[in-house]
Design a protein around this motif. Structure first.
Motif, mmCIF file in Angstrom:
data_model
loop_
_atom_site.group_PDB
_atom_site.id
_atom_site.type_symbol
_atom_site.label_atom_id
_atom_site.label_comp_id
_atom_site.label_asym_id
_atom_site.label_seq_id
_atom_site.Cartn_x
_atom_site.Cartn_y
_atom_site.Cartn_z
ATOM 1 N N PHE A 32 0.832 -1.205 0.000
ATOM 2 C CA PHE A 32 0.000 0.000 0.000
ATOM 3 C C PHE A 32 0.867 1.255 0.000
ATOM 4 C CE2 PHE A 32 -2.153 3.253 2.662
ATOM 5 C CZ PHE A 32 -3.125 3.632 1.751
ATOM 6 N N ARG A 33 1.926 1.251 0.810
ATOM 7 C CA ARG A 33 2.797 2.432 0.859
ATOM 8 C C ARG A 33 3.511 2.651 -0.471
ATOM 9 N NH1 ARG A 33 3.274 0.532 6.221
ATOM 10 N NH2 ARG A 33 5.105 -0.749 5.738
ATOM 11 N N ARG A 34 3.883 1.570 -1.151
ATOM 12 C CA ARG A 34 4.494 1.719 -2.482
ATOM 13 C C ARG A 34 3.471 2.238 -3.489
ATOM 14 N NH1 ARG A 34 8.561 3.481 -2.716
ATOM 15 N NH2 ARG A 34 7.943 4.101 -0.641
ATOM 16 N N PHE A 35 2.223 1.847 -3.311
ATOM 17 C CA PHE A 35 1.152 2.377 -4.157
ATOM 18 C C PHE A 35 0.989 3.876 -3.921
ATOM 19 C CE2 PHE A 35 -3.392 3.456 -4.554
ATOM 20 C CZ PHE A 35 -3.585 3.194 -5.906
ATOM 21 N N CYS A 36 1.004 4.280 -2.661
ATOM 22 C CA CYS A 36 0.875 5.701 -2.328
ATOM 23 C C CYS A 36 2.009 6.529 -2.929
ATOM 24 C CB CYS A 36 0.867 5.893 -0.812
ATOM 25 S SG CYS A 36 -0.614 5.286 0.013
ATOM 26 N N SER A 37 3.192 5.931 -3.003
ATOM 27 C CA SER A 37 4.358 6.661 -3.503
ATOM 28 C C SER A 37 4.343 6.815 -5.020
ATOM 29 C CB SER A 37 5.647 5.941 -3.089
ATOM 30 O OG SER A 37 5.835 4.760 -3.860
ATOM 31 N N GLY A 38 3.427 6.120 -5.695
ATOM 32 C CA GLY A 38 3.378 6.177 -7.138
ATOM 33 C C GLY A 38 4.277 5.182 -7.827
ATOM 34 N N GLN A 39 4.736 4.160 -7.093
ATOM 35 C CA GLN A 39 5.687 3.209 -7.665
ATOM 36 C C GLN A 39 5.015 2.051 -8.391
ATOM 37 O OE1 GLN A 39 8.630 1.904 -4.834
ATOM 38 N NE2 GLN A 39 10.167 1.695 -6.452
ATOM 39 N N MET A 40 3.708 1.876 -8.201
ATOM 40 C CA MET A 40 2.991 0.767 -8.826
ATOM 41 C C MET A 40 2.162 1.266 -9.998
ATOM 42 S SD MET A 40 1.793 -1.293 -5.384
ATOM 43 C CE MET A 40 0.620 -2.276 -6.305
ATOM 44 N N GLU A 41 2.408 0.696 -11.162
ATOM 45 C CA GLU A 41 1.622 1.047 -12.338
ATOM 46 C C GLU A 41 0.177 0.560 -12.170
ATOM 47 O OE1 GLU A 41 2.571 2.905 -14.639
ATOM 48 O OE2 GLU A 41 4.719 2.743 -14.980
ATOM 49 N N ALA A 66 -6.674 -4.215 7.448
ATOM 50 C CA ALA A 66 -5.271 -4.426 7.815
ATOM 51 C C ALA A 66 -4.461 -3.156 7.595
ATOM 52 C CB ALA A 66 -4.684 -5.586 7.007
ATOM 53 N N ILE A 67 -4.701 -2.471 6.501
ATOM 54 C CA ILE A 67 -3.971 -1.231 6.218
ATOM 55 C C ILE A 67 -4.340 -0.163 7.237
ATOM 56 C CG2 ILE A 67 -3.744 0.649 4.556
ATOM 57 C CD1 ILE A 67 -4.075 -1.515 2.358
ATOM 58 N N ALA A 68 -5.606 -0.059 7.560
ATOM 59 C CA ALA A 68 -6.033 0.924 8.555
ATOM 60 C C ALA A 68 -5.367 0.671 9.902
ATOM 61 C CB ALA A 68 -7.553 0.889 8.694
ATOM 62 N N GLU A 69 -5.141 -0.607 10.228
ATOM 63 C CA GLU A 69 -4.558 -0.959 11.527
ATOM 64 C C GLU A 69 -3.035 -0.883 11.544
ATOM 65 O OE1 GLU A 69 -4.666 -4.635 14.801
ATOM 66 O OE2 GLU A 69 -5.800 -4.786 12.914
ATOM 67 N N PHE A 70 -2.392 -1.285 10.449
ATOM 68 C CA PHE A 70 -0.937 -1.468 10.497
ATOM 69 C C PHE A 70 -0.140 -0.511 9.617
ATOM 70 C CE2 PHE A 70 -2.662 -5.766 11.444
ATOM 71 C CZ PHE A 70 -2.215 -5.851 12.762
ATOM 72 N N ASN A 71 -0.780 0.295 8.797
ATOM 73 C CA ASN A 71 -0.025 1.226 7.979
ATOM 74 C C ASN A 71 0.609 2.312 8.838
ATOM 75 O OD1 ASN A 71 0.895 2.731 5.671
ATOM 76 N ND2 ASN A 71 -0.838 4.108 6.007
ATOM 77 N N CYS A 76 -0.216 9.235 2.634
ATOM 78 C CA CYS A 76 -1.222 8.788 1.675
ATOM 79 C C CYS A 76 -2.449 9.698 1.735
ATOM 80 C CB CYS A 76 -1.625 7.344 1.954
ATOM 81 S SG CYS A 76 -0.279 6.175 1.696
ATOM 82 N N GLU A 77 -2.981 10.033 0.576
ATOM 83 C CA GLU A 77 -4.128 10.930 0.512
ATOM 84 C C GLU A 77 -5.427 10.185 0.823
ATOM 85 O OE1 GLU A 77 -4.026 12.572 -3.354
ATOM 86 O OE2 GLU A 77 -2.136 13.655 -3.047
ATOM 87 N N ALA A 78 -6.437 10.955 1.170
ATOM 88 C CA ALA A 78 -7.754 10.369 1.434
ATOM 89 C C ALA A 78 -8.260 9.644 0.196
ATOM 90 C CB ALA A 78 -8.732 11.463 1.861
ATOM 91 N N GLY A 79 -8.866 8.497 0.422
ATOM 92 C CA GLY A 79 -9.404 7.732 -0.684
ATOM 93 C C GLY A 79 -8.414 6.788 -1.324
ATOM 94 N N THR A 80 -7.153 6.816 -0.857
ATOM 95 C CA THR A 80 -6.129 5.976 -1.483
ATOM 96 C C THR A 80 -6.356 4.512 -1.182
ATOM 97 O OG1 THR A 80 -4.592 7.807 -1.089
ATOM 98 C CG2 THR A 80 -3.643 5.749 -1.858
#
Length: 484
Positions: A32-41, A66-71, A76-80
């Motif tokens: 998820f964090r890599r997605f937020c960074s723009g690294q995943m196409e 899981a992301i809400a609990e452990f990120n 990351c922006e809202a809605g991500t």
């Protein structure tokens, strides 16, 4: 200074054990964090695979929870989360049977990197590898990621390597050790091989000794059954501490290439001396304030496994002959800390006289918490009254030196998973490395089992058994304090 995030090529990532604790706590939040960074196409897809009978909507909700609990990221922006789970799918798969495999194969995209994360018990690795091959998912662009333990001794490690090699080439196998993904661990190589200041001094002529400490404040927790069978030697020394030792001690590779780096690490393991009983201390933590102790936590009143181990290790090569490496790791200790301390020798002659005292330069690499480095240097104490010397640290704490950029440095799992997609094996263990580490570890374990040695008890919240202090004192040295 602005870091540049380079997107990776589109991929299909299958997480076997996708509903398990590791997936929920580490793998999915890292993605998820890599997605937020723009690294995943946008074309990249993540597929959870497990025995649990979920549909896609249920699994996506589990991922979001899981992301809400452990990120841990705050960027990351809202809605991500909603956008991220749109690329999540799920398939019910029987690792030892045939159910779900045809459906999984149909989800794979052609001409795309395929990565299969084996977040399951090692006993299932062979079954998964065989079925991936049989159902046509193991092509030349496929990679498998396997978590430790990589066996529990040399024989089982060889058997595990053999079963994986039946279906995947060594270049496709990524044995993940999250310690190697830490920013500071990678900086070991940058500090050593990118600075003329250090590498000429990185040998027995100038280094008095090196300490590697991995200390934890927690007990074995819910891993009691596992720890009763493994102990700290198998759980920590054979892999985590061994890898740190290799990076500290290895020769400069010809280039920063996966096999060049791993060749040099392998040479270090093969040069390790056998450890004599007098050069090793094992311990079990005693009764805590809550009434628990190690024997209760592992639910075995006769447990002979260790929650603490310290040892003096030598390396028989030209660079390190005569320089001891002191390793220690344990649970229920005074503080949580992972660090490497390179303690340099004293100057051969002090021009300031005995009243100036004894001083050393110490390079301390902090892996956690507060990742960074300190270099202790000797200066004159300010003020009148003669030449009084004092040691002061040159602090290179990443969060302070790099500012806001350091606060969002990718964690170990983020970096390592992206390295899998890129096909970069530099930070992953090769099969012969694993086997060489067990070949060194096995005789040590066999020795204490044959002698019937039992670990000594130490007080929770301490620095470990008193005998571990004596291990250093007899050499005229002392452990660095584990600070809360």
């Amino acid at each position: 200074m602005v870091s540049r995030v380079i997107p990776v090529d589109p991929f299909d990532l299958v997480i076997f054990g996708g509903t398990g604790d590791l997936a929920r706590r580490k793998i999915l939040p890292a993605l998820f964090r890599r997605f937020c960074s723009g690294q995943m196409e946008d074309e990249s897809r993540i597929i959870g695979a497990a025995r649990s009978d979920h549909d896609q909507a249920e699994y996506r909700q589990m991922v979001a929870d899981a992301i809400a609990e452990f990120n841990t990221s705050t960027t990351c922006e809202a809605g991500t989360i909603e956008a991220f789970v749109e690329r999540i799918d799920y398939v019910h798969v029987d690792a030892k049977g045939e159910e779900g495999w045809d459906k999984l194969a149909s989800m794979m995209h052609p001409n795309r990197v395929r990565a299969f994360y084996f977040s399951v018990a090692p006993s299932l690795f062979g079954d998964l590898a065989e079925r991936l091959h049989r159902h046509g998912m193991a092509d030349g662009e496929s990679r498998i990621v396997v978590e430790k333990p990589f066996g529990r001794d040399l024989d089982t490690a060889r058997a595990l390597n053999d079963v994986l090699a039946q279906h995947f080439d060594e270049s496709q196998i990524y044995r993940i050790d999250h310690y190697l993904g830490k920013e500071t661990v990678q900086n070991l190589m940058a500090v050593r091989f990118g600075n003329m200041l250090f590498e000429p001094l990185w040998n027995s002529q100038y280094v008095d000794h090196i300490q590697i400490t991995v200390a934890e404040t927690v007990g074995v927790g819910g891993r009691g059954e596992y720890y009763d069978r493994s102990g700290a030697m198998r759980d920590m020394v054979q892999n985590h501490l061994m890898q740190l030792l290799c990076l500290i001690a290895m020769e400069p590779p010809a280039q920063f290439d996966p096999d060049a780096v791993r060749d040099e690490k392998l040479k270090v393991i093969r040069a390790l001396n056998a450890v004599e009983p007098k050069d090793m201390v094992r311990g079990q933590y005693g009764r805590s304030e809550d009434g628990s102790d190690y024997l209760k936590d592992v639910e075995n009143p006769r447990a002979s496994s260790e929650s603490f181990i310290a040892m003096r290790v030598g390396i028989s090569n030209w660079r390190w002959a005569g320089t001891p490496f002191y390793l220690r790791t344990g649970k229920k200790l005074r503080a949580r800390a992972s660090e490497i301390a390179v303690v340099f020798k004293e100057t051969p002659h002090s021009i300031f006289g005995p009243e100036a005292g004894r001083h050393r330069n110490i390079l301390t690499i902090r892996l956690q918490p507060n990742e960074g480095m300190d270099l202790d240097v000797t200066i004159k104490e300010p003020g009148p009254g003669g030449m009084r010397l004092v040691d002061v640290p040159l602090d290179m704490t990443f969060a302070e030196a790099l500012g806001p950029e350091a606060e969002d440095v990718p964690d170990a799992y983020e970096r390592l998973i992206m390295d899998v997609i890129r096909g970069n094996q530099t930070l992953f263990m090769r099969g012969d490395e694993v086997e060489a580490a067990w070949a060194w570890t096995d005789p040590i374990i066999a020795g204490w089992e044959e002698r019937g040695d039992r670990p000594v008890t130490y007080e929770p919240g301490s620095s470990g058994p008193e005998d571990s202090l004596a291990l250093m004192h007899r050499d005229g040295r002392r452990w660095r304090e584990i600070k809360p």
